[in-house]
Design a protein around this motif. Structure first.
Motif, PDB file in Angstrom:
ATOM      1  N   SER B 262       1.402  -3.283  13.311  1.00 34.07           N
ATOM      2  CA  SER B 262       2.607  -3.463  12.360  1.00 34.07           C
ATOM      3  C   SER B 262       2.484  -2.335  11.190  1.00 34.07           C
ATOM      4  O   SER B 262       3.415  -1.901  10.802  1.00 34.07           O
ATOM      5  CB  SER B 262       2.870  -4.879  12.052  1.00 34.07           C
ATOM      6  OG  SER B 262       2.847  -5.847  12.720  1.00 34.07           O
ATOM      7  N   ALA B 263       1.178  -2.520  10.470  1.00 31.71           N
ATOM      8  CA  ALA B 263       0.854  -1.873   9.237  1.00 31.71           C
ATOM      9  C   ALA B 263       0.793  -0.197   9.722  1.00 31.71           C
ATOM     10  O   ALA B 263       1.747   0.446   9.150  1.00 31.71           O
ATOM     11  CB  ALA B 263      -0.653  -2.079   8.883  1.00 31.71           C
ATOM     12  N   ILE B 264       0.402   0.106  10.675  1.00 37.67           N
ATOM     13  CA  ILE B 264       0.312   1.709  11.057  1.00 37.67           C
ATOM     14  C   ILE B 264       1.711   2.130  11.521  1.00 37.67           C
ATOM     15  O   ILE B 264       2.327   3.059  11.072  1.00 37.67           O
ATOM     16  CB  ILE B 264      -0.537   1.978  12.459  1.00 37.67           C
ATOM     17  CG1 ILE B 264      -1.801   1.507  12.248  1.00 37.67           C
ATOM     18  CG2 ILE B 264      -0.341   3.257  12.794  1.00 37.67           C
ATOM     19  CD1 ILE B 264      -3.131   1.491  13.295  1.00 37.67           C
ATOM     20  N   THR B 265       2.522   0.898  12.378  1.00 38.10           N
ATOM     21  CA  THR B 265       4.020   1.361  12.497  1.00 38.10           C
ATOM     22  C   THR B 265       4.786   1.848  11.129  1.00 38.10           C
ATOM     23  O   THR B 265       5.280   2.787  11.057  1.00 38.10           O
ATOM     24  CB  THR B 265       4.534   0.204  13.426  1.00 38.10           C
ATOM     25  OG1 THR B 265       3.793  -0.084  14.445  1.00 38.10           O
ATOM     26  CG2 THR B 265       6.017   0.583  13.829  1.00 38.10           C
ATOM     27  N   ALA B 266       4.491   0.894  10.206  1.00 33.96           N
ATOM     28  CA  ALA B 266       5.258   1.058   9.054  1.00 33.96           C
ATOM     29  C   ALA B 266       4.900   2.255   8.453  1.00 33.96           C
ATOM     30  O   ALA B 266       5.790   2.966   7.929  1.00 33.96           O
ATOM     31  CB  ALA B 266       5.163  -0.149   8.087  1.00 33.96           C
ATOM     32  N   VAL B 267       3.461   2.518   8.336  1.00 36.80           N
ATOM     33  CA  VAL B 267       3.217   3.690   7.465  1.00 36.80           C
ATOM     34  C   VAL B 267       3.801   5.001   8.322  1.00 36.80           C
ATOM     35  O   VAL B 267       4.181   5.984   7.569  1.00 36.80           O
ATOM     36  CB  VAL B 267       1.312   3.622   7.571  1.00 36.80           C
ATOM     37  CG1 VAL B 267       1.165   5.184   6.713  1.00 36.80           C
ATOM     38  CG2 VAL B 267       0.957   2.601   6.551  1.00 36.80           C
ATOM     39  N   VAL B 268       3.401   5.102   9.356  1.00 42.60           N
ATOM     40  CA  VAL B 268       3.833   6.336  10.277  1.00 42.60           C
ATOM     41  C   VAL B 268       5.473   6.536  10.258  1.00 42.60           C
ATOM     42  O   VAL B 268       5.920   7.685   9.941  1.00 42.60           O
ATOM     43  CB  VAL B 268       3.450   6.165  11.893  1.00 42.60           C
ATOM     44  CG1 VAL B 268       3.951   7.441  12.447  1.00 42.60           C
ATOM     45  CG2 VAL B 268       1.818   6.435  11.753  1.00 42.60           C
ATOM     46  N   VAL B 269       6.231   5.436  10.543  1.00 46.95           N
ATOM     47  CA  VAL B 269       7.701   5.200  10.344  1.00 46.95           C
ATOM     48  C   VAL B 269       8.127   5.947   8.944  1.00 46.95           C
ATOM     49  O   VAL B 269       9.150   6.573   8.608  1.00 46.95           O
ATOM     50  CB  VAL B 269       8.299   3.989  10.702  1.00 46.95           C
ATOM     51  CG1 VAL B 269       9.777   4.036  10.494  1.00 46.95           C
ATOM     52  CG2 VAL B 269       7.943   3.784  12.119  1.00 46.95           C
TER      53      VAL B 269
END
Lengths: 499, 332
Positions: B262-269
């Motif tokens: 979830s964290a990586i998704t948020a940062v990348v998005v």
């Protein structure tokens, strides 16, 4: 002699990069069954010409005939299909595969995707035997010495049944004995009718192996001659013989006490026993051919590489430098050769690039003082007339010259007492070059000690007070500029004369 | 994302795509805020529950725990450290320790020790990645597994329960009408934003991610900076885990599962480059807001869990693909 005797016939080749003309109207022909040497200073256009030949670069204009038939080389595969093979200075081999697998890498014999190992081994054995090398084709490549690997690389080119083989500085990692072995192989291939293009800085070897020699200078073909009747000094003359122009003469600065003294430093690999000193207000040139160890010396002084022996004395005190941060603290700054790789942070603005080495000085309680950051950038943008004069402009959107000015500004902001400049004017246009010379002139007038690495002899002779010539990792003592000519520097750099 | 755009954002992002087409330029600047508005509009029309203070408070609270990790993870991506996969373990470590140590040393010291030990995990990650040059994916995966093992062995049990109800009350309570968890998230975000965009450490982080060898040649202590990003992430994950444990009053070893994704998704998005050198905390949080809103709408719409995962997976792949495409146009 008709055109079919020529393995290669390049006519009127020009190659322009944005802002630089790398090759202009070069004619270059190689006959079957000859060794044809190509010589020239660093940046004369040898590698560009070879990249055109190998299909890596598209010429801006000109025609190429291979074996008498006009060819268009759009990509390396086109050149390979026509029987053109390159042996690069850096080896393109896979250490974990066997010798045989490397020789047939990318062209492995077999059917329907199955590898015919026996066939491959047999063929590789034949090729290696024909070359007269005693390398076991089943040995893992990584277990071989560098020079043996070099021979495998050549065997790989030879196994592809080529018409033209290009060797780029093949002897740079070989001993004299190994070089002799290489030459035997080259002669064998030549006698088999292959055209061999031999690029080297080592004029003695060129005289020994080549049948013909072509001299390039500043992107132009100067002359092609049979090797008979040519001497090393003839070649040197042709390589450097140009009018001295576009050189900004140094404003005479008062030369004071030695600031940095380098005492017999070695890194155990690239250079040994290098000693020189550079004085207040002086520009010391550090020159030599590619691979002579100039950049390695500079990087070691700046703490980017290790020194295993020898000492540095800065303003009379011995200093030990293990990292760039320590070098900056001691007062040494280094403007690297590879501007894109080591000089700029492309995604950052001019302002952010300039303040990077001194960021801590602009910081209160961890926070960067915005005004201090801005005024530092403003100051240097104005002083060096960086264009466009917008400190917030991202640095990779600037021209090469302005990027270089930004990198120099970055280091001056750190107020060093010694500035090392590695090829500061490479790849910048004439106008920016003059501006950079002007900046350097101002710096020494203010008492800074400058070490300048350059491949351009007229620049070195025009700008430097004393010059150290490096060859094969060793350095001459500093020589006054009055005692030097371009010819003498080339002679020292190629080993035709010992200082 | 104008609502949370900051000055530093404009500094760097406005030029990022200067060589791209105008459309690309416009999309890169406004794309995320447009997407957020679209989701809000869609949600408001499709579900009567969506546009209510209660639901938003819900989203904000559930966002806060992961949001703290997002702040840390931003540093790892910006410094060019790819990703920190030890986050689930670090969260579990924070949760288990902050509950498990309560009976022994009291709630506040337990929380502090939990976070400090999480930081220790981060320094091991950092040492491996920054100083020894181990691939970050492998290093953090390995260290995460090791750390989780040690914590489990030390605690002995499988699930740890809280022993101090008042600490749970505090974490679940409100201060000035704002849930405490949300407050802690906002403070973490502000501190993270300050460090990344205003402090010398943040400038060093951006420089190291932007061009490692040039930063090294500019006297930036690149190894320490790279290691530091992993310490920051671990501290954030420790805080996040501690809060999670206190909220739930129980902690299992797998409590942090999925948080890294979830964290990586948020940062990348959010448009922070996975290649490093570009990004900011507000951007990452905008990415988080978008992902959270989208998930919330999907939940309210009754979209099944596997489909939700499918959508988020597409989203992260799309964002990374976009980043490489833009990088080619912009930086190359």
């Amino acid at each position: 002699m008709n055109s079919a005797d020529y393995a290669l016939n390049m006519r009127g080749i020009s190659k322009t990069f944005p802002g630089v003309k790398a090759l202009s109207d070069v004619n270059f022909s190689v006959k079957f069954g000859t060794v044809h040497a190509v010589v020239g200073e660093n940046g004369a256009g040898k590698s560009t010409l070879m990249k055109v030949l190998s299909g890596s670069y598209q010429p801006t204009s000109g025609t190429i005939e291979v074996g008498g038939v006009e060819a268009r080389l759009r990509r390396p595969a086109d050149a390979q299909a026509l029987g053109i093979r390159m042996v690069h200075q850096e080896l393109n081999l896979v250490p974990d595969l066997t010798v045989a697998e490397n020789v047939y890498l990318g062209r492995m014999p077999g059917k329907w995707g199955f590898l015919d190992k026996k066939d491959m081994l047999q063929k590789a054995t034949t090729v290696l035997k024909e070359q007269g090398t005693a390398i076991d084709p089943q040995e893992r490549l990584g277990n071989l010495s560098i020079s043996q690997q070099q021979l495998v690389e050549i065997a790989k080119a030879y196994a592809a049944d080529p018409r033209i083989i290009v060797l780029d500085e093949p002897t740079s990692s070989l001993s004299e004995h190994e070089t002799a072995a290489l030459f035997r192989i080259l002669r064998k291939m030549r006698d088999a009718g292959i055209a061999i293009v031999y690029i080297s800085h080592r004029l003695k070897e060129v005289l020994e192996i080549a049948d013909e020699v072509t001299v390039l200078r500043d992107g132009s073909m100067i002359e092609t001659r049979p090797i008979a009747g040519v001497s090393a000094s003839d070649m040197i003359q042709l390589m450097v013989g140009r009018e001295v122009s576009n050189v900004f003469p140094k404003s005479p600065a008062k030369i004071g006490e030695p600031v940095l003294r380098v005492n017999a430093i070695s890194d155990g690999v690239n250079f040994r026993d290098v000693s020189f000193d550079v004085r207040e207000g002086e520009i010391l040139g550090l020159i030599g051919l590619v691979g002579a160890g100039r950049t390695e010396v500079a990087r070691a002084i700046f703490g980017l590489a290790n020194v295993v022996q020898g000492t540095l004395t800065l303003n009379g005190k011995n200093v030990i430098i293990n990292s760039p941060a320590e070098a900056v603290k001691a007062g040494i700054a280094y403007v690297p050769e590879d501007r894109k790789g080591d000089g700029i942070i492309p995604a950052m603005s001019i302002r952010e690039n300039i303040s990077l080495p001194v960021l801590k000085r602009l910081t209160t309680l961890g926070r960067i003082r915005r005004n201090a950051d801005r005024s530092l950038a403003d100051q240097y943008v104005k002083k060096f007339s960086i264009s466009p004069p917008d400190p917030e402009r991202r640095v990779n959107l600037l021209s090469g010259g302005n990027q270089q000015k930004t990198v120099i500004a970055k280091w001056l902001a750190a107020t060093p007492s010694v500035l090392i400049l590695d090829e500061p004017t490479r790849g910048v246009d004439v106008g920016a070059k003059a501006e950079i010379h002007h900046i350097i002139g101002q710096l020494v007038a203010d008492g800074m000690a400058v070490v300048m690495i350059s491949s351009e002899l007229p620049e070195v002779l025009g700008v430097c007070d004393r010059i150290v010539v490096m060859r094969d990792g060793q350095a001459s003592p500093p020589i006054d500029r009055q005692d030097l000519t371009e010819e003498r520097i080339m002679a020292l750099a190629t080993g035709e004369e010992v200082a | 994302m104008s609502e949370i755009a900051s000055e530093t954002d404009r500094d760097s992002s406005s030029e990022r795509f200067a060589r791209g087409s105008r459309l690309v330029d416009l999309l890169s600047k406004t794309g995320l805020s447009l997407a957020i508005v679209t989701v809000i509009l869609y949600g408001s029309f499709s579900s009567p529950v969506f546009f209510t203070a209660g639901n938003f408070l819900n989203i904000l609270t559930s966002m806060s725990i992961i949001g703290i990790v997002v702040v840390g993870m931003t540093f790892v991506l910006v410094v060019g450290g790819l990703a920190d996969l030890s986050v689930p373990a670090t969260i579990a470590c924070g949760a288990i320790l902050s509950l498990g140590l309560q009976p022994i040393i009291g709630p506040v010291p337990a929380f502090i020790v939990a976070v400090a030990l999480a930081g220790l995990i981060g320094s091991v990650n950092g040492a491996l990645v920054g100083y020894l040059g181990v691939n970050p994916i492998i290093a953090t995966l390995g260290i995460g597994t090791v750390a989780l093992g040690i914590v489990q062995a030390a605690v002995g049990g499988v699930i740890v329960y809280g022993a101090n109800p008042s600490s749970a009350e505090f974490v679940k309570g409100r201060l000035f009408g704002i849930p405490v968890v949300v407050l802690i998230f906002l403070i973490t975000a502000l501190i993270g934003h300050f460090i990344l965009s205003r402090s010398f450490w943040g400038r060093w982080t951006l420089a190291t991610g932007g061009n490692y060898s040039a930063a090294e040649a500019s006297a930036v202590p690149v190894k320490a900076v790279k290691a530091g990003a992993f310490v920051i992430t671990a501290l954030a994950a420790g805080i996040s885990g501690g809060l999670l444990g206190l909220t739930l009053q129980s902690a299992r070893p797998l409590i942090g599962q999925g948080y890294e994704f979830s964290a990586i998704t948020a940062v990348v998005v959010g448009g922070v480059s996975i290649m490093g050198g570009f990004g900011s905390v507000p951007r990452a949080i905008a990415g988080l807001i978008f992902v959270q809103l989208l998930t919330n709408v999907m939940v309210l719409e009754g979209v099944r869990t596997p489909v939700q995962g499918f959508v988020l997976g597409i989203l992260i792949a799309g964002a990374v693909g976009m980043d490489s495409a833009l990088r080619k146009r912009g930086i190359a």
